[in-house]
Design an enzyme around this catalytic site. Sequence first.
Site, PDB file in Angstrom:
ATOM      1  N   LYS A  86       0.831  -1.212   0.000  1.00 21.42           N
ATOM      2  CA  LYS A  86       0.000   0.000   0.000  1.00 21.42           C
ATOM      3  C   LYS A  86       0.868   1.267   0.000  1.00 21.42           C
ATOM      4  O   LYS A  86       2.058   1.198   0.307  1.00 21.42           O
ATOM      5  CB  LYS A  86      -0.934  -0.010   1.209  1.00 21.42           C
ATOM      6  CG  LYS A  86      -0.206  -0.033   2.547  1.00 21.42           C
ATOM      7  CD  LYS A  86      -1.154  -0.400   3.677  1.00 21.42           C
ATOM      8  CE  LYS A  86      -0.426  -0.343   5.013  1.00 21.42           C
ATOM      9  NZ  LYS A  86      -1.247  -0.914   6.101  1.00 21.42           N
ATOM     10  N   ARG A  97     -11.288  -0.440  13.768  1.00 22.47           N
ATOM     11  CA  ARG A  97     -11.107   0.276  12.506  1.00 22.47           C
ATOM     12  C   ARG A  97     -12.146  -0.251  11.517  1.00 22.47           C
ATOM     13  O   ARG A  97     -13.206   0.320  11.396  1.00 22.47           O
ATOM     14  CB  ARG A  97      -9.665   0.099  11.994  1.00 22.47           C
ATOM     15  CG  ARG A  97      -9.321   1.018  10.851  1.00 22.47           C
ATOM     16  CD  ARG A  97      -7.825   1.111  10.616  1.00 22.47           C
ATOM     17  NE  ARG A  97      -7.207  -0.134  10.159  1.00 22.47           N
ATOM     18  CZ  ARG A  97      -5.918  -0.237   9.844  1.00 22.47           C
ATOM     19  NH1 ARG A  97      -5.116   0.814   9.927  1.00 22.47           N
ATOM     20  NH2 ARG A  97      -5.416  -1.387   9.434  1.00 22.47           N
ATOM     21  N   HIS A 147      -6.357  -7.690  12.654  1.00 21.81           N
ATOM     22  CA  HIS A 147      -5.208  -6.781  12.618  1.00 21.81           C
ATOM     23  C   HIS A 147      -4.868  -6.290  14.026  1.00 21.81           C
ATOM     24  O   HIS A 147      -5.749  -5.913  14.784  1.00 21.81           O
ATOM     25  CB  HIS A 147      -5.533  -5.590  11.706  1.00 21.81           C
ATOM     26  CG  HIS A 147      -4.360  -4.688  11.445  1.00 21.81           C
ATOM     27  ND1 HIS A 147      -3.194  -5.136  10.849  1.00 21.81           N
ATOM     28  CD2 HIS A 147      -4.169  -3.370  11.681  1.00 21.81           C
ATOM     29  CE1 HIS A 147      -2.340  -4.123  10.735  1.00 21.81           C
ATOM     30  NE2 HIS A 147      -2.903  -3.046  11.238  1.00 21.81           N
ATOM     31  N   ARG A 169       1.486 -10.712   7.074  1.00 20.47           N
ATOM     32  CA  ARG A 169       1.328  -9.518   6.233  1.00 20.47           C
ATOM     33  C   ARG A 169       2.364  -8.439   6.581  1.00 20.47           C
ATOM     34  O   ARG A 169       2.022  -7.352   7.032  1.00 20.47           O
ATOM     35  CB  ARG A 169      -0.075  -8.913   6.429  1.00 20.47           C
ATOM     36  CG  ARG A 169      -1.242  -9.853   6.198  1.00 20.47           C
ATOM     37  CD  ARG A 169      -2.562  -9.072   6.166  1.00 20.47           C
ATOM     38  NE  ARG A 169      -2.765  -8.258   7.352  1.00 20.47           N
ATOM     39  CZ  ARG A 169      -3.415  -8.651   8.444  1.00 20.47           C
ATOM     40  NH1 ARG A 169      -3.958  -9.863   8.508  1.00 20.47           N
ATOM     41  NH2 ARG A 169      -3.543  -7.835   9.473  1.00 20.47           N
ATOM     42  N   TYR A 201      14.116  31.319   5.431  1.00 23.43           N
ATOM     43  CA  TYR A 201      12.890  32.002   5.852  1.00 23.43           C
ATOM     44  C   TYR A 201      12.807  32.164   7.368  1.00 23.43           C
ATOM     45  O   TYR A 201      13.134  31.237   8.122  1.00 23.43           O
ATOM     46  CB  TYR A 201      11.664  31.172   5.428  1.00 23.43           C
ATOM     47  CG  TYR A 201      11.422  31.121   3.945  1.00 23.43           C
ATOM     48  CD1 TYR A 201      11.190  32.275   3.203  1.00 23.43           C
ATOM     49  CD2 TYR A 201      11.389  29.897   3.285  1.00 23.43           C
ATOM     50  CE1 TYR A 201      10.946  32.205   1.840  1.00 23.43           C
ATOM     51  CE2 TYR A 201      11.137  29.818   1.930  1.00 23.43           C
ATOM     52  CZ  TYR A 201      10.924  30.980   1.199  1.00 23.43           C
ATOM     53  OH  TYR A 201      10.666  30.909  -0.135  1.00 23.43           O
ATOM     54  N   CYS A 210      13.090  24.673   3.133  1.00 19.33           N
ATOM     55  CA  CYS A 210      12.187  25.316   2.172  1.00 19.33           C
ATOM     56  C   CYS A 210      11.434  24.245   1.375  1.00 19.33           C
ATOM     57  O   CYS A 210      11.650  23.057   1.565  1.00 19.33           O
ATOM     58  CB  CYS A 210      12.977  26.194   1.216  1.00 19.33           C
ATOM     59  SG  CYS A 210      14.076  27.369   2.030  1.00 19.33           S
ATOM     60  N   ASP A 244      11.760  23.557  -1.806  1.00 25.02           N
ATOM     61  CA  ASP A 244      12.582  22.884  -2.806  1.00 25.02           C
ATOM     62  C   ASP A 244      14.056  22.826  -2.454  1.00 25.02           C
ATOM     63  O   ASP A 244      14.842  22.297  -3.222  1.00 25.02           O
ATOM     64  CB  ASP A 244      12.452  23.622  -4.156  1.00 25.02           C
ATOM     65  CG  ASP A 244      11.007  23.983  -4.461  1.00 25.02           C
ATOM     66  OD1 ASP A 244      10.196  23.050  -4.516  1.00 25.02           O
ATOM     67  OD2 ASP A 244      10.710  25.185  -4.585  1.00 25.02           O
TER      68      ASP A 244
HETATM   69  C1  LIG Z   1      -0.520  -1.744   6.828  1.00 23.55           C
HETATM   70  C2  LIG Z   1      -1.043  -3.065   7.194  1.00 23.55           C
HETATM   71  C3  LIG Z   1      -0.180  -4.154   7.401  1.00 23.55           C
HETATM   72  C4  LIG Z   1       1.326  -4.014   7.408  1.00 23.55           C
HETATM   73  O1  LIG Z   1       1.728  -3.326   8.559  1.00 23.55           O
HETATM   74  P1  LIG Z   1       3.264  -3.164   8.961  1.00 23.55           P
HETATM   75  O2  LIG Z   1       3.245  -2.640  10.330  1.00 23.55           O
HETATM   76  O3  LIG Z   1       3.846  -2.211   7.973  1.00 23.55           O
HETATM   77  O4  LIG Z   1       3.880  -4.510   8.841  1.00 23.55           O
HETATM   78  C5  LIG Z   1      -0.746  -5.384   7.620  1.00 23.55           C
HETATM   79  N1  LIG Z   1      -2.096  -5.545   7.655  1.00 23.55           N
HETATM   80  C6  LIG Z   1      -2.942  -4.512   7.485  1.00 23.55           C
HETATM   81  C7  LIG Z   1      -4.411  -4.755   7.555  1.00 23.55           C
HETATM   82  C8  LIG Z   1      -2.448  -3.252   7.258  1.00 23.55           C
HETATM   83  O5  LIG Z   1      -3.294  -2.223   7.114  1.00 23.55           O
END
Ligand SMILES: *Cc1c(COP(=O)(O)O)cnc(C)c1O
Length: 383
Positions: free
Chosen positions: A47, A145, A174, A231, A275, A322, A324
């Site tokens: 992602k 979530r 998760h 994951r 700045y 800044c 850039d």
């Molecule tokens: C982003 C995400 C992960 C990966 O998380 P990390 O902490 O980067 O390993 C795994 N599962 C879900 C549902 C996520 O949103």
Amino acid sequence: MLNEATICDTAETLRPTHAEINLARLTANYRAIETAVAPAQLMPILKANAYGHGLVPIAHHMAQLGTPYLGVAFLEEGILLRQAGITTPILVLGGIIGNQVPHFLKHDLTLTASSVEKIEQIDAAAQQMGVTAKVHLKIDTGMERIGVHYYSADTLLEAALRCRHCQVEGIFSHFANADAAHLDSARLQLERFEEVLHFYERRSLPPPRLRHMANSGGVLQLPASHFDMVRPGILLYGVYPSAEVSRTIEVQPVLSWQSRVVYFKVVKPGHPVSYGSTWQSDHMVRVVTVPVGYGDGYFRRASGQAQVIIRGQRYPVVGRICMDQMMVNIEWDSAYNNDEVLLIGETAEGTAVTVEEIAEWAGTIPYEVLTNINTRVPRVYVG
Ligand SMILES: *Cc1c(COP(=O)(O)O)cnc(C)c1O
């Protein structure tokens, strides 16, 4: 395919700034995680432009390594991968809206079903299109979530059994705290998920083929959460998810960020830099200008704390960063136009600036440092 030694974005030759993605390190990280979690399989998480590393090139590399699954957050990310010719199964982890479902089905993307209503929408759309939807059920065990709450998950699992046009291939949850020093909260979530999975035992049904829960924190600290698949996101890119997490798997940072000196000058005492005139020296100093700024995703909030590496030495960024450009105080050392400036990475001698350090200077987490590097910075793939 990315097996040439170097693949250069054409823009790289025009702008002296690029993020270098080391695919050999990515491979090593992938294999290290794979070995550590076996027989569980990997679903690399891609992602947010693969955590800033480049969605499509990273997906191609993962496919080359033989990854069984890929994970993204949004439908659009999945479609981009299909359009790039990626045929690996792809789970879209995020919440979905009813009118998106046909697009998932059209592109053979696996859907996250997070409520009874959603799986019924998916089933109806699949029936209408005459296809079978690939679905993973999402259980909320404490993140609050998306996902059906663990204490009412049976309703979703039962609804899934009734769906004739869904193949329920997976079920997942998760962690909110798997990268913490204290794992009580994560263990409680794990217990809740296991309790939900008993649904299948009680009915003498096989559970979905892919049970998964572990993010990078879970991969490192909770082997009991590895189930059939893990994951990992940030760990794959060689960055640890927190300072406290046990580093049970060794990984190396994949991304480095380089630029070059575009201007050199001597600044007199009492002549403030940038700045707001927030910084000035009380003695004569040499200051160089680097053509990178917050418009590239280098946090302005790091002003006054940030350091970069020039000629093997760390020097402070002075004055406000800044949009850039940024200015670096090299005191009375030498630096020349076109000298390499390392914003993230390490020299052959081991002098480093890490993603973790920038996160600290900017009051954020390594995840945001990586995902914040924007598309104005060309990605160059090596190894
Ligand atoms: C982003 C995400 C992960 C990966 O998380 P990390 O902490 O980067 O390993 C795994 N599962 C879900 C549902 C996520 O949103």
